[in-house]
Design an enzyme around this catalytic site. Structure first.
Site, PDB file in Angstrom:
ATOM      1  N   ASP A   1       1.037  -1.053   0.213  1.00  0.00           N
ATOM      2  CA  ASP A   1      -0.177  -0.185   0.008  1.00  0.00           C
ATOM      3  C   ASP A   1       0.784   0.967  -0.328  1.00  0.00           C
ATOM      4  O   ASP A   1       1.639   1.725   0.993  1.00  0.00           O
ATOM      5  CB  ASP A   1      -0.864  -0.020   1.357  1.00  0.00           C
ATOM      6  CG  ASP A   1      -1.981  -1.063   1.259  1.00  0.00           C
ATOM      7  OD1 ASP A   1      -1.721  -2.102   0.736  1.00  0.00           O
ATOM      8  OD2 ASP A   1      -3.090  -0.609   2.118  1.00  0.00           O
TER       9      ASP A   1
ATOM     10  N   HIS B   1       5.057  -7.462  -0.469  1.00  0.00           N
ATOM     11  CA  HIS B   1       4.840  -8.502  -1.100  1.00  0.00           C
ATOM     12  C   HIS B   1       5.647  -8.659  -2.595  1.00  0.00           C
ATOM     13  O   HIS B   1       6.342  -7.302  -2.896  1.00  0.00           O
ATOM     14  CB  HIS B   1       3.465  -9.075  -1.176  1.00  0.00           C
ATOM     15  CG  HIS B   1       2.383  -9.618  -0.665  1.00  0.00           C
ATOM     16  ND1 HIS B   1       1.704  -9.854  -0.159  1.00  0.00           N
ATOM     17  CD2 HIS B   1       2.306  -8.059   0.872  1.00  0.00           C
ATOM     18  CE1 HIS B   1       1.217  -9.910   1.100  1.00  0.00           C
ATOM     19  NE2 HIS B   1       1.333  -8.120   1.715  1.00  0.00           N
TER      20      HIS B   1
ATOM     21  N   SER C   1       7.374   4.337   5.495  1.00  0.00           N
ATOM     22  CA  SER C   1       8.212   3.415   4.690  1.00  0.00           C
ATOM     23  C   SER C   1       8.681   3.122   3.648  1.00  0.00           C
ATOM     24  O   SER C   1       8.223   4.697   2.964  1.00  0.00           O
ATOM     25  CB  SER C   1       8.265   2.064   5.197  1.00  0.00           C
ATOM     26  OG  SER C   1       8.759   1.548   7.112  1.00  0.00           O
TER      27      SER C   1
END
Length: 429
Positions: free
Chosen positions: A227, A291, A390
């Site tokens: 995201d 991911h 991040s």
């Protein structure tokens, strides 16, 4: 610029770095009433009270801060003793309560943004006494033994956020009431799994259906690794230099070299000359697992330890009639901890996947089941960040064209997208 300010506000509160040698202090010199303080605060007091020069520098930084911002709410540490009290409060504070900002003025999300940047105001204060000393910047954060103490403080706070004392029903209700965290959308696991703040922060999905993977059988479609908000695409020249005059800002460093980004210990650090770089920013409220954006075979897994420091200045925001910390200027030439996983794809060569941590914890964690030689699919778990906003970078080799196809807004900026949604498309050149 507002979005970038928010990004870098998450970067720059504290230092979480490679340990440097600890200086000596007179352990017999402390202020009064130190028995009320925890070990990390007592260590600070001993260091400062045992070093007259360091004490003078810290007191000057605090005094300069008071001259700029006399408001005791947004600048509570206006004397050295108040600074000690602030440190003691912060080492076991929730991220939204590092500063006691008025609830009527700040949402939890905005309180976190400003509170996390507060120490950069004091510790990043320019001091003329430190000019010409070959420090990264002329600020107290780079002087020893204070710098090593900052690292210890960072670790102590990070450890607290992984204890059961850092989480309760009141905190759960608070984040549930803030729509930015998306806890009302049915995306996440049962909150009963969250026993600490970091359990909440690295929360898992309720099921893979919460983040469907775009065109899972089409290798040309690259999905978003997290995201996040895409930042752009940059070419890499034949010398592995990014074709951008002032480099590309990824967290608190402006990178000029992709080999530098991938890290000195990777045997693939020079394999991306002539290729392409893209990266995306994760905010504090995002799902913080990352991911695989493409499928393939894992060739290498590395974690590159960080050496980063704080930076930023406090300014008066006329529109909001309050002081705010502006941490928008990268380029201290420092670097957060990051990971690098090299994946060999069937059709598009090697791809480098690089999660980049944040300053406070700078925590990059890979899924423990992963190992070199594993075959992974698009959308498989790669790892997770602990507390903070991040970044995630991805690098392609020469001969592969990457087109960023994520949607844009009316200002030409890329929209926030969810993990698994289409980030871009590949073609062979």
């Amino acid at each position: 610029m507002k979005r970038k300010n928010l990004l870098l506000q998450w970067i720059v509160i504290l230092t979480c770095a490679v340990l440097l040698p600890t200086g000596c202090a007179d352990k017999n010199k402390t202020t009064d009433n130190t028995d009320k303080y925890s070990a990390v605060t007592r260590d600070l007091i001993d260091i400062v009270e045992g070093d007259a020069q360091l004490k003078a520098l810290l007191e000057k930084a605090i005094a300069n801060g008071k001259a700029i911002n006399p408001d005791t709410i947004t600048n509570p540490a206006q004397t050295l003793d108040k600074y000690y009290e602030f440190i003691e409060h912060s080492v076991k504070a929730m991220p939204w309560s590092v500063l006691n900002l008025p609830d009527s003025t700040y949402s939890i999300f905005n309180k976190i943004n400003q509170a996390l940047c507060y120490l950069c105001f004091i510790n990043g204060m320019p001091l003329e006494e430190l000019e010409g000393q070959s420090l990264c910047t002329n600020s107290i954060q780079y002087t020893e033994p204070y710098r090593t103490w900052l690292i210890d403080f960072t670790k102590a706070w990070g450890e607290y956020l992984s204890t059961t004392d850092s989480w309760n029903d009141e905190y759960l209700k608070a984040v549930q009431a803030d729509p930015d965290f998306g806890l009302q959308k049915g995306w996440y696991e049962d909150p009963s799994n969250w026993k600490t703040f970091n359990d909440f922060f690295a929360r898992e999905l309720s099921s893979p259906a919460a983040r469907p993977i775009a065109e899972p059988d089409n290798d040309a479609v690259v999905v978003s690794y997290a995201d996040s908000e895409p930042e752009g695409v940059w070419a890499i020249n034949d010398s592995s230099q990014i074709v951008q005059k002032e480099g590309v800002a990824i967290k608190s460093k402006a990178y000029n070299s992709v080999a530098d980004l991938i890290g000195p210990n990777s045997k693939y650090r020079d394999a991306f000359a002539g290729g392409t770089l893209t990266h995306s920013f994760l905010n504090v409220h995002d799902y913080h697992w990352y991911h695989f954006a493409m499928g393939g075979t894992i060739k290498e897994i590395n974690v590159i330890p960080g050496d980063d420091a704080i930076g930023g200045y406090i300014t008066w925001n006329e529109a909001e009639k309050r002081y705010m910390v502006d941490c928008s200027t990268p380029g201290w030439q420092t670097i957060e901890t990051r990971g690098c996983v090299i994946v060999e794809t069937e059709q598009y060569g090697l791809v480098a996947l690089l999660p980049v941590g944040m300053s406070q914890v700078s925590s990059v964690n890979f899924d423990k089941s992963l190992k070199v030689g594993d075959k992974v699919k698009k959308g498989d778990k790669l790892g997770y960040f602990l507390f903070g906003g991040s970044d995630f970078a991805m690098v392609f080799q020469r001969g592969v064209k990457f087109e960023l196809t994520a949607p844009t807004n009316d200002k030409g900026r890329w929209e926030h997208i969810l993990m698994g949604e289409e980030l871009g498309r590949l073609t062979k050149e």
